[in-house]
Motif scaffolding. Structure first.
Motif, PDB file in Angstrom:
ATOM      1  N   GLY A   1      41.699  35.052  45.028  1.00 31.53           N
ATOM      2  CA  GLY A   1      41.675  35.762  43.754  1.00 31.53           C
ATOM      3  C   GLY A   1      42.129  34.890  42.598  1.00 31.53           C
ATOM      4  N   ILE A   2      43.168  34.058  42.825  1.00 33.86           N
ATOM      5  CA  ILE A   2      43.663  33.182  41.762  1.00 33.86           C
ATOM      6  C   ILE A   2      42.622  32.127  41.411  1.00 33.86           C
ATOM      7  CG2 ILE A   2      45.410  31.450  41.189  1.00 33.86           C
ATOM      8  CD1 ILE A   2      47.377  33.025  42.901  1.00 33.86           C
ATOM      9  N   VAL A   3      42.006  31.522  42.437  1.00 33.76           N
ATOM     10  CA  VAL A   3      40.978  30.499  42.175  1.00 33.76           C
ATOM     11  C   VAL A   3      39.796  31.104  41.428  1.00 33.76           C
ATOM     12  CG1 VAL A   3      39.314  28.948  43.267  1.00 33.76           C
ATOM     13  CG2 VAL A   3      41.647  29.079  44.140  1.00 33.76           C
ATOM     14  N   SER A   4      39.383  32.319  41.828  1.00 32.97           N
ATOM     15  CA  SER A   4      38.242  32.976  41.175  1.00 32.97           C
ATOM     16  C   SER A   4      38.526  33.293  39.713  1.00 32.97           C
ATOM     17  CB  SER A   4      37.888  34.261  41.932  1.00 32.97           C
ATOM     18  OG  SER A   4      37.553  33.993  43.274  1.00 32.97           O
ATOM     19  N   LYS A   5      39.776  33.690  39.426  1.00 30.42           N
ATOM     20  CA  LYS A   5      40.112  34.137  38.067  1.00 30.42           C
ATOM     21  C   LYS A   5      40.596  32.998  37.177  1.00 30.42           C
ATOM     22  CE  LYS A   5      42.769  37.700  35.631  1.00 30.42           C
ATOM     23  NZ  LYS A   5      43.684  38.855  35.794  1.00 30.42           N
ATOM     24  N   TYR A   6      41.416  32.096  37.733  1.00 31.06           N
ATOM     25  CA  TYR A   6      42.061  31.078  36.899  1.00 31.06           C
ATOM     26  C   TYR A   6      41.584  29.654  37.179  1.00 31.06           C
ATOM     27  CZ  TYR A   6      45.355  34.931  36.192  1.00 31.06           C
ATOM     28  OH  TYR A   6      45.917  36.142  35.910  1.00 31.06           O
TER      29      TYR A   6
ATOM     30  N   PHE B   1      30.613  34.140  58.906  1.00 31.89           N
ATOM     31  CA  PHE B   1      30.375  34.566  60.289  1.00 31.89           C
ATOM     32  C   PHE B   1      28.902  34.937  60.488  1.00 31.89           C
ATOM     33  CE2 PHE B   1      30.600  37.278  64.025  1.00 31.89           C
ATOM     34  CZ  PHE B   1      31.552  36.654  64.809  1.00 31.89           C
ATOM     35  N   PHE B   2      28.299  35.573  59.465  1.00 33.24           N
ATOM     36  CA  PHE B   2      26.893  35.963  59.541  1.00 33.24           C
ATOM     37  C   PHE B   2      25.965  34.939  58.888  1.00 33.24           C
ATOM     38  CE2 PHE B   2      28.931  39.994  60.344  1.00 33.24           C
ATOM     39  CZ  PHE B   2      28.086  40.621  61.239  1.00 33.24           C
ATOM     40  N   GLY B   3      26.536  33.918  58.238  1.00 33.84           N
ATOM     41  CA  GLY B   3      25.718  32.902  57.600  1.00 33.84           C
ATOM     42  C   GLY B   3      25.035  33.387  56.342  1.00 33.84           C
ATOM     43  N   LEU B   4      25.695  34.256  55.585  1.00 29.21           N
ATOM     44  CA  LEU B   4      25.096  34.798  54.361  1.00 29.21           C
ATOM     45  C   LEU B   4      25.149  33.756  53.246  1.00 29.21           C
ATOM     46  CD1 LEU B   4      26.681  38.388  54.378  1.00 29.21           C
ATOM     47  CD2 LEU B   4      24.551  37.604  55.440  1.00 29.21           C
ATOM     48  N   GLN B   5      24.052  33.605  52.541  1.00 27.40           N
ATOM     49  CA  GLN B   5      23.969  32.662  51.432  1.00 27.40           C
ATOM     50  C   GLN B   5      24.230  33.399  50.121  1.00 27.40           C
ATOM     51  OE1 GLN B   5      23.583  29.336  52.056  1.00 27.40           O
ATOM     52  NE2 GLN B   5      23.703  30.004  54.197  1.00 27.40           N
ATOM     53  N   VAL B   6      25.497  33.749  49.896  1.00 31.46           N
ATOM     54  CA  VAL B   6      25.865  34.503  48.713  1.00 31.46           C
ATOM     55  C   VAL B   6      27.299  34.163  48.334  1.00 31.46           C
ATOM     56  CG1 VAL B   6      26.632  36.467  50.119  1.00 31.46           C
ATOM     57  CG2 VAL B   6      25.998  36.839  47.712  1.00 31.46           C
ATOM     58  N   ALA B   7      27.580  34.182  47.039  1.00 37.33           N
ATOM     59  CA  ALA B   7      28.943  33.934  46.572  1.00 37.33           C
ATOM     60  C   ALA B   7      29.749  35.222  46.692  1.00 37.33           C
ATOM     61  CB  ALA B   7      28.922  33.461  45.117  1.00 37.33           C
ATOM     62  N   MET B   8      30.857  35.151  47.394  1.00 34.97           N
ATOM     63  CA  MET B   8      31.672  36.343  47.614  1.00 34.97           C
ATOM     64  C   MET B   8      32.622  36.564  46.443  1.00 34.97           C
ATOM     65  SD  MET B   8      30.687  37.749  50.380  1.00 34.97           S
ATOM     66  CE  MET B   8      32.012  38.882  50.713  1.00 34.97           C
ATOM     67  N   PRO B   9      32.681  37.776  45.910  1.00 31.59           N
ATOM     68  CA  PRO B   9      33.616  38.078  44.827  1.00 31.59           C
ATOM     69  C   PRO B   9      35.007  38.338  45.402  1.00 31.59           C
ATOM     70  CG  PRO B   9      32.381  40.033  45.385  1.00 31.59           C
ATOM     71  CD  PRO B   9      31.842  38.938  46.264  1.00 31.59           C
ATOM     72  N   SER B  10      36.000  38.443  44.542  1.00 28.97           N
ATOM     73  CA  SER B  10      37.338  38.828  44.979  1.00 28.97           C
ATOM     74  C   SER B  10      37.482  40.340  44.818  1.00 28.97           C
ATOM     75  CB  SER B  10      38.408  38.107  44.154  1.00 28.97           C
ATOM     76  OG  SER B  10      38.300  38.458  42.782  1.00 28.97           O
TER      77      SER B  10
ATOM     78  N   GLU C   1      50.582  34.167  31.499  1.00 28.34           N
ATOM     79  CA  GLU C   1      49.498  34.734  32.292  1.00 28.34           C
ATOM     80  C   GLU C   1      49.583  34.288  33.755  1.00 28.34           C
ATOM     81  OE1 GLU C   1      44.626  35.249  31.911  1.00 28.34           O
ATOM     82  OE2 GLU C   1      45.701  33.777  30.690  1.00 28.34           O
ATOM     83  N   LEU C   2      50.101  33.081  33.980  1.00 24.61           N
ATOM     84  CA  LEU C   2      50.190  32.545  35.347  1.00 24.61           C
ATOM     85  C   LEU C   2      51.489  32.935  36.045  1.00 24.61           C
ATOM     86  CD1 LEU C   2      48.815  28.918  34.808  1.00 24.61           C
ATOM     87  CD2 LEU C   2      47.586  30.934  35.652  1.00 24.61           C
ATOM     88  N   LEU C   3      52.428  33.510  35.307  1.00 21.79           N
ATOM     89  CA  LEU C   3      53.723  33.845  35.899  1.00 21.79           C
ATOM     90  C   LEU C   3      53.587  34.912  36.989  1.00 21.79           C
ATOM     91  CD1 LEU C   3      56.677  33.108  35.730  1.00 21.79           C
ATOM     92  CD2 LEU C   3      56.995  34.931  34.035  1.00 21.79           C
ATOM     93  N   ALA C   4      52.727  35.900  36.754  1.00 21.49           N
ATOM     94  CA  ALA C   4      52.559  36.971  37.746  1.00 21.49           C
ATOM     95  C   ALA C   4      51.990  36.453  39.067  1.00 21.49           C
ATOM     96  CB  ALA C   4      51.682  38.081  37.178  1.00 21.49           C
ATOM     97  N   PRO C   5      50.882  35.673  39.056  1.00 20.03           N
ATOM     98  CA  PRO C   5      50.410  35.141  40.339  1.00 20.03           C
ATOM     99  C   PRO C   5      51.392  34.177  40.990  1.00 20.03           C
ATOM    100  CG  PRO C   5      49.123  34.241  38.515  1.00 20.03           C
ATOM    101  CD  PRO C   5      49.928  35.370  37.969  1.00 20.03           C
ATOM    102  N   ALA C   6      52.144  33.417  40.171  1.00 22.60           N
ATOM    103  CA  ALA C   6      53.156  32.517  40.737  1.00 22.60           C
ATOM    104  C   ALA C   6      54.255  33.322  41.427  1.00 22.60           C
ATOM    105  CB  ALA C   6      53.761  31.641  39.644  1.00 22.60           C
TER     106      ALA C   6
END
Length: 565
Positions: free
Chosen positions: A92-97, A152-161, A253-258
């Motif tokens: 989630g952090i990588v996806s958002k920040y 596991f299923f080999g899906l070619q799609v970007a997974m959201p958080s 903004e980064l204090l909460a995930p930290a």
């Protein structure tokens, strides 16, 4: 100065365990460390990929954090490194920040962990009830399971958080699965779950699955995605130093995930230490362990690593294979370093499907699904566990822990308040303590005595209000406190308010029997409660004598209005 030295004590467990260290101990620790290193290799890559970063980030974390935690930590056998509990949070952090800000969050979390250890907050784990821990652990396990279905299923799609976006994406694209990838992943998972426990000690099932799937995929040129096709392989050699880029504008903004990373790291590392203590009959230094975890998380971002904490599964593997000192953890880190320096190019052939299978196996074993045991829990604990589980899955760990702790605290206050009783003493009451029991004693006419049992705190202080109605015929009220286990500021104010109310009515309040900390608090608060010194007595006998003396004074002033004495 001595208090300051005690507060900031820094004593790595490695120093004490090396005293009298023998060749036999070195042999056992080396063998255990090598086994743990074999287990950690596929897990480190799988955890990193599932977190949305490159596989080398996981390996570098296992090397650096594994070495630092073992060298500086407060336990003998705990293994540090990336863990499955972080996957959902880091993704989630990588996806958002972005990855750069993840490095900064990791460093900030390390600082928080060091501060927690220096401020002696290592016992924080005692304030997390087990139903809450089970709830968020099971929630994390469920999220790991669903996030790995893509590879596991080999899906070619970007997974959201997020749970609902993940489920929607899987529902939309599940029909596009790759049969070969699914077959390889399914066979790998079956191998991991069915691998004999006796063999697991010598050949860990994740490593066997990783090796088998890699050989099969390369030998038959299977059309499956690999580390090489997605990441270009793992670089051979030591990681480069990468300075962090601090942006003051994004600090808040980064204090909460930290904080989330630090909170989870503290909980999991201390749970790991407690579990290790039970396995080997030891006692860890929780504050030293937090400091070591903090230092590790402050260092790894500079080399592209991700957050690390105590790894319960790898710690268990270490213990089962004879590891009994931090040397085993150091050996495990050195083995991984050797793999990076020598065999890193071979990692390009590892299929992502087998890493997904390894993580699904981790998720299945990570959760606690003992429904029979759950049925014996009080309903309040089940509510805390269920709410924490749902919030972890649907929202995130921080919200889940905050709400779970709040709910557990409210339930605890209710139980404490329900266990607090203020009962009127009567002659038929059985004798408990000679000096305090009503048995064998006679209360003068116009005197009522009450015993406080349990805690007189903000959740139960209103119980004192009932005394005024129940003892409206008494001129003197004795409040017996020898069975009071807790007295807080609200309880003190409630006693003071009762004394003032009785004084307004010309009646008298006498306290007796308080001991320990409660007695010291009453003594300090007496002036603010408007209590006379002689209206605070050591036991019921003395309180009755004081009541008789008050009545004698009142009897000498029959024409004057009644007044408290």
């Amino acid at each position: 100065m001595s208090d300051i030295a005690l507060l900031f004590r820094f004593r790595p467990r490695l120093l004490s365990t090396l005293r009298g260290y023998s060749r036999a101990s070195l042999r056992d620790d080396t063998l255990a460390g090598l086994t743990v290193g074999i287990v950690a290799l596929p897990l480190a890559m799988a955890f990193a990929i599932a977190s949305g970063v490159s596989p080398q980030s996981g390996i570098f974390t296992a090397i650096i954090a594994g070495f630092i935690v073992s060298a500086l930590g407060g336990t003998r056998v705990c293994i540090g490194g990336p863990t499955g509990a972080y996957i959902v949070i880091l993704f989630g952090i990588v996806s958002k920040y972005g990855f750069t800000n993840l490095m900064l969050c990791t460093f900030m979390a390390g600082v928080l962990l060091v501060l927690m250890g220096m401020l002696r907050l290592g016992q924080v784990i005692k304030y997390f009830p087990m139903p809450l821990v089970i709830g968020f652990t099971n929630g994390i396990a469920v999220m790991i399971f669903f996030t790995q279905l893509k590879d596991f299923f080999g899906l070619q799609v970007a997974m959201p958080s997020g749970f609902f976006p993940t489920m929607a994406t899987l529902r939309t694209h599940i029909q596009d699965f790759q049969p070969v990838t699914l077959a390889l992943a399914g066979a790998s998972l079956a191998l991991i779950l069915a691998w004999p426990k006796k063999l697991n000690k010598y050949l860990p099932s994740p490593f066997v699955a990783l090796l088998t799937a890699t050989v099969v995929a390369a030998l038959f040129s299977l059309p499956v995605e690999t580390i090489g096709s997605k990441f270009g392989g793992i670089p051979q050699g030591l990681p480069d130093f990468q300075p962090l880029h601090f942006d003051p504008a994004s600090f808040s903004e980064l204090l909460a995930p930290a904080f989330t990373i630090a909170l989870l790291g503290a909980i999991e590392s201390l749970l790991c230490a407690v579990a290790a203590d039970q396995m080997i009959g030891d006692k860890h230094d929780s504050n030293q362990e937090l400091i070591a975890q903090g230092i590790a998380n402050m260092v790894v971002p500079f080399f592209g690593g991700i957050p690390a904490t105590g790894a319960i599964a790898r710690t268990g593997t270490n213990i089962q294979n004879g590891g009994r000192s931090p040397v085993a953890g150091i050996v495990h880190a050195l083995l991984l370093l050797g793999v990076v320096l020598v065999a890193a190019p071979l990692a390009q052939y590892i299929p992502l499907a087998v890493l997904a299978a390894i993580l699904i196996a981790v998720s299945l074993r990570m959760g606690d699904w003992n429904w029979r045991e759950f049925s014996t829990y009080p309903w309040r604990d089940l509510v805390v566990m269920a709410v924490t589980f749902v919030l972890t899955v649907v929202f995130d760990l921080t919200i889940a822990v905050e709400i779970g702790l709040l709910l557990a605290a409210v339930f605890f206050i209710q139980r404490m308040a329900g266990a607090s009783v203020i009962a009127r003493l009567r002659p038929e009451h059985a004798r408990l303590f000679e000096r305090h029991s009503i048995s064998g004693k006679t209360l003068p006419a116009g005197v009522a005595a009450f015993r406080v049992e349990g805690a007189l705190f903000f959740g139960a202080a209103d119980r004192l209000d009932a005394l005024l109605a129940e003892a409206d015929d008494a001129q003197i009220i004795i409040l017996q406190l020898h069975r009071m286990v807790l007295l807080d500021a609200t309880g003190l104010m409630a006693i003071g308010a009762l004394n003032d109310k009785l004084a307004e009515e010309g009646r008298t309040l006498i306290l007796c029997g308080a001991g320990g900390e409660a007695a010291r608090r009453l003594t300090r608060a007496q002036p603010h409660m408007h209590m006379r010194d002689d209206n605070v007595q050591p036991d019921l006998v003395a309180a009755i004598l004081r009541a008789e003396a008050v009545q004698a004074v009142q009897a000498e002033q029959p024409k004057a209005p009644l007044m408290a004495v």
